[in-house]
Design an enzyme around this catalytic site. Structure first.
Site, PDB file in Angstrom:
ATOM      1  N   GLN A   1       0.777  -1.153   0.028  1.00  0.00           N
ATOM      2  CA  GLN A   1       0.028  -0.029   0.048  1.00  0.00           C
ATOM      3  C   GLN A   1       0.804   1.190   0.066  1.00  0.00           C
ATOM      4  O   GLN A   1       0.227   2.344  -0.357  1.00  0.00           O
ATOM      5  CB  GLN A   1      -0.935   0.085   1.301  1.00  0.00           C
ATOM      6  CG  GLN A   1      -1.781  -1.212   1.111  1.00  0.00           C
ATOM      7  CD  GLN A   1      -2.843  -1.413   2.276  1.00  0.00           C
ATOM      8  OE1 GLN A   1      -2.613  -2.036   3.263  1.00  0.00           O
ATOM      9  NE2 GLN A   1      -3.982  -0.504   2.323  1.00  0.00           N
TER      10      GLN A   1
ATOM     11  N   HIS B   1      -2.141  -5.149 -12.295  1.00  0.00           N
ATOM     12  CA  HIS B   1      -1.971  -5.134 -13.515  1.00  0.00           C
ATOM     13  C   HIS B   1      -3.132  -5.806 -14.580  1.00  0.00           C
ATOM     14  O   HIS B   1      -3.277  -5.244 -15.573  1.00  0.00           O
ATOM     15  CB  HIS B   1      -0.400  -5.442 -14.006  1.00  0.00           C
ATOM     16  CG  HIS B   1       0.409  -4.579 -13.251  1.00  0.00           C
ATOM     17  ND1 HIS B   1       1.868  -4.822 -13.221  1.00  0.00           N
ATOM     18  CD2 HIS B   1       0.504  -3.356 -12.910  1.00  0.00           C
ATOM     19  CE1 HIS B   1       2.514  -3.892 -12.609  1.00  0.00           C
ATOM     20  NE2 HIS B   1       1.561  -2.794 -12.419  1.00  0.00           N
TER      21      HIS B   1
ATOM     22  N   ASP C   1       2.316   0.578  -7.950  1.00  0.00           N
ATOM     23  CA  ASP C   1       3.702   0.376  -8.417  1.00  0.00           C
ATOM     24  C   ASP C   1       4.500   1.237  -7.749  1.00  0.00           C
ATOM     25  O   ASP C   1       5.691   1.044  -7.510  1.00  0.00           O
ATOM     26  CB  ASP C   1       3.530   0.808  -9.973  1.00  0.00           C
ATOM     27  CG  ASP C   1       2.816  -0.371 -10.953  1.00  0.00           C
ATOM     28  OD1 ASP C   1       2.658  -1.553 -10.269  1.00  0.00           O
ATOM     29  OD2 ASP C   1       2.906  -0.270 -11.947  1.00  0.00           O
TER      30      ASP C   1
ATOM     31  N   HIS D   1       1.150  -9.129   4.682  1.00  0.00           N
ATOM     32  CA  HIS D   1      -0.103  -8.203   4.472  1.00  0.00           C
ATOM     33  C   HIS D   1      -0.712  -8.534   3.318  1.00  0.00           C
ATOM     34  O   HIS D   1      -0.513  -7.505   2.620  1.00  0.00           O
ATOM     35  CB  HIS D   1       0.319  -6.954   5.115  1.00  0.00           C
ATOM     36  CG  HIS D   1      -0.822  -5.866   5.318  1.00  0.00           C
ATOM     37  ND1 HIS D   1      -0.983  -5.410   6.741  1.00  0.00           N
ATOM     38  CD2 HIS D   1      -1.999  -5.690   4.657  1.00  0.00           C
ATOM     39  CE1 HIS D   1      -2.091  -4.636   6.676  1.00  0.00           C
ATOM     40  NE2 HIS D   1      -2.684  -4.741   5.439  1.00  0.00           N
TER      41      HIS D   1
ATOM     42  N   ASN E   1      -7.702  -5.639  14.896  1.00  0.00           N
ATOM     43  CA  ASN E   1      -7.903  -4.838  14.047  1.00  0.00           C
ATOM     44  C   ASN E   1      -9.685  -4.629  13.957  1.00  0.00           C
ATOM     45  O   ASN E   1     -10.378  -5.375  13.749  1.00  0.00           O
ATOM     46  CB  ASN E   1      -7.653  -5.222  12.557  1.00  0.00           C
ATOM     47  CG  ASN E   1      -6.393  -5.214  12.334  1.00  0.00           C
ATOM     48  OD1 ASN E   1      -5.654  -5.184  13.372  1.00  0.00           O
ATOM     49  ND2 ASN E   1      -5.750  -5.804  11.061  1.00  0.00           N
TER      50      ASN E   1
ATOM     51  N   ASN F   1      -1.666 -10.786   8.648  1.00  0.00           N
ATOM     52  CA  ASN F   1      -2.572  -9.817   8.971  1.00  0.00           C
ATOM     53  C   ASN F   1      -3.872 -10.189   8.311  1.00  0.00           C
ATOM     54  O   ASN F   1      -4.153 -10.520   7.179  1.00  0.00           O
ATOM     55  CB  ASN F   1      -2.234  -8.331   8.074  1.00  0.00           C
ATOM     56  CG  ASN F   1      -3.471  -7.120   8.117  1.00  0.00           C
ATOM     57  OD1 ASN F   1      -3.676  -6.952   9.451  1.00  0.00           O
ATOM     58  ND2 ASN F   1      -4.012  -6.980   7.242  1.00  0.00           N
TER      59      ASN F   1
ATOM     60  N   GLU G   1      -5.175  -1.862  14.281  1.00  0.00           N
ATOM     61  CA  GLU G   1      -5.566  -1.060  13.396  1.00  0.00           C
ATOM     62  C   GLU G   1      -7.002  -0.504  13.760  1.00  0.00           C
ATOM     63  O   GLU G   1      -7.703  -1.277  14.374  1.00  0.00           O
ATOM     64  CB  GLU G   1      -6.067  -1.909  11.752  1.00  0.00           C
ATOM     65  CG  GLU G   1      -4.811  -2.146  11.208  1.00  0.00           C
ATOM     66  CD  GLU G   1      -4.980  -2.538   9.748  1.00  0.00           C
ATOM     67  OE1 GLU G   1      -6.125  -2.450   9.340  1.00  0.00           O
ATOM     68  OE2 GLU G   1      -4.114  -3.511   9.210  1.00  0.00           O
TER      69      GLU G   1
END
Ligand code: BGC
Length: 518
Positions: free
Chosen positions: A26, A46, A59, A129, A315, A173, A386
């Protein structure tokens, strides 16, 4: 007088830790820098552009592969005690296997860890993750039983490299997202939809992968480094839609969503929650299978799993209401693929909506979740890994500020009234980042980051000022002055908290009453 009318101080304990979190895909970018191997997200973003609302990808993202010093700088500006980030498996091991290690990948994380420690910020490291090395996915990913050993090998590499400096590890995660959400919908990488066996094979192998990684640490590293390990669970708190009609369904819903991933590790008896095991066997037989779709554990596996965590990593984002599905009604994304529960989820009528349809704001659910964990698994340490608000792009994000304040209040009550041992709170996210299917259209950051800006400048939002004040004082009801201290420099408008004006007007009423009777 102010204190007497319910505007009292709400202080979190002195040893309570405040953090913020991010995850590799991320924020990092550098998707093929210095020989990094491809992950399922590099591939998916992609090849499935249409699955991402703005057609973007990770990217470059926040370019933390190059700008990591900036991340440490803002973490330090906030005064964070902990920074939770994840390691990209294929950046360290391009093929996923330990015979070929990337020196550049190792250096990247090593430098980041050193810099954090230099700033007195404790690294909390997630090993996985969502970004499986593509080569491991090609062999079935979480549905291949060998994944447990491959993951343990990867974990050993990480411990050998970083355990001298990292004392808090999160193996994986959000298993429930990786297994239930992904295999039931196919809308996230690796884009495979397989509702019948996918979620349950993944459920079992992922837990075993976690446990094996835990045992490697316990056997080979614990004596020397004395760190703590767990896995982060995304808990959707579930309430009955109609009480008492849906009470039992809500209980089963919680055992299905929380227990299936927690009971094998945190309960005294170990193994799957009996209610879920029974339900899945019944349903599988009804479907014409002659075994349960939920694979069983051997006694040895049960023992391996039982107790394989040193704290509970939670989380929490939201709460839903559960009700029986009507004839022909299709399940929602979270419980989709579980027609075995015959349930539908609804948004609570008193929840506030956010920029994400699946994340209505419901702070009370956090306190209930914390109590539930204590009642189910005993008096364990709970680290909130989280909790975050999905918004749009405003800098003056008073709604996010309120979100943090309201959730911290629930944490405060859980500690004070319910005696739950919550040891820390981690806000998601330190800065705006690639939000999976939502691309860059939804923001969670304490700091804004415009992905179109070539410099990827991190700019503090109003909420970051509030959070910094809380961290400094441990007080949730911080003064407006503290929040407004840097406001001019940040070109933000002044903040006047609703809460404090309520306090002020209550105080005024009390003064008037006193005046009247004097
Ligand atoms: C995930 C994050 C994600 C956040 C907000 C969490 O469940 O761990 O990767 O960005 O939710 O959707």
């Amino acid at each position: 007088m102010l204190l007497a009318v319910g505007c009292s101080s709400q202080k979190l304990p002195p040893n309570f830790k405040f953090g913020a979190a991010t995850a590799a895909y991320q924020i990092e970018g550098g998707w093929k820098a210095d020989g990094k191997g491809k992950s399922i997200w590099d591939e998916f973003a992609h090849t499935h552009k249409d699955a991402i609302v703005d057609g973007t990808n990770g990217d470059v993202a926040a370019d933390s592969y190059h700008l990591w010093r900036e991340d440490v700088r803002i973490a330090s500006e906030l005064g964070l005690n902990q920074y939770r980030f994840s390691i990209s498996w294929s950046r360290i091991l391009p093929s996923g296997l330990p015979n070929n290690m990337s020196k550049a990948g190792v250096k990247y994380y090593s430098d980041l860890i050193d810099e954090l420690l230099k700033q007195n910020i404790e690294p909390v490291v997630t090993m996985y993750h969502y970004d499986m090395p593509l080569k491991i996915q090609d062999l079935g990913g979480w549905t291949n039983p060998l994944i447990a050993d491959w993951f343990a090998d990867y974990a050993r590499v990480l411990y050998s490299l970083f355990a001298d400096r990292v004392k808090t590890w999160i193996t994986i995660n959000e298993a429930v997202v990786i297994c239930d959400m992904i295999y039931n919908t196919g809308i996230l990488a690796p884009g495979i939809k397989n509702e019948e066996l996918g979620p349950f094979l993944c459920n079992k192998h992922l837990l075993l992968a976690h446990a094996k990684a835990y045992r490697v640490y316990e056997r080979e590293f614990k004596d020397k480094y004395n760190g703590r390990l767990s896995l982060s669970h995304n808990i959707l708190w579930i309430e009955p839609y109609q009480y008492p009609r849906d009470k039992e369904l809500a209980k089963l819903g919680l055992e299905y969503m929380i227990g299936r991933y927690s009971h094998p590790i945190f309960s005294k008896e170990g193994g799957w929650p009996p209610s879920v095991e029974k339900k899945l066997l019944e349903y599988s037989l009804k479907q014409g299978f002659n075994y349960s779709r939920l694979p069983s554990f051997t006694e040895e596996e049960k023992q391996l799993l039982k107790g394989s965590a040193d704290f509970y990593a939670l989380n929490y984002y939201t709460t839903h209401m559960i009700r029986p599905a009507k004839e022909g009604e299709k399940g929602t994304w979270f419980l989709n693929g579980s027609p075995e529960l015959g349930a539908m989820l609804e948004i609570p009528a008193d929840a506030e909506l956010s920029a994400s349809v699946i994340m209505p704001v419901y702070p009370k659910g956090l306190r209930k979740t914390l109590s539930y964990l204590k009642n189910s698994y005993g008096d364990i340490d709970i680290l909130i890994t989280e909790n975050g608000y999905p918004g749009k792009h405003q800098m003056y994000d008073h709604v996010r500020l309120k979100y943090i304040k309201d959730h911290l209040t629930q944490v405060y009550l859980a500690i004070k009234e319910d005696k739950v041992h919550v040891i820390g709170y981690t806000y998601w996210a330190l800065m705006d980042n690639f939000e999976w299917n939502s691309g860059y259209s939804v923001t969670f950051g304490l700091y804004a980051m415009d992905h179109k800006d070539p410099k990827k400048i991190r700019s503090p939002r109003l909420s970051s000022q509030y959070y910094a004040c809380v961290i400094k004082t441990h007080e949730i009801n911080v003064s407006d002055e503290c929040v407004n201290e840097n406001i001019e420099k940040l070109h933000l408008q002044e903040y006047h908290s609703f809460g404090n004006s309520v306090c002020a007007s209550k105080a005024l009423i009390v003064l008037l009453i006193l005046f009247y009777f004097s």
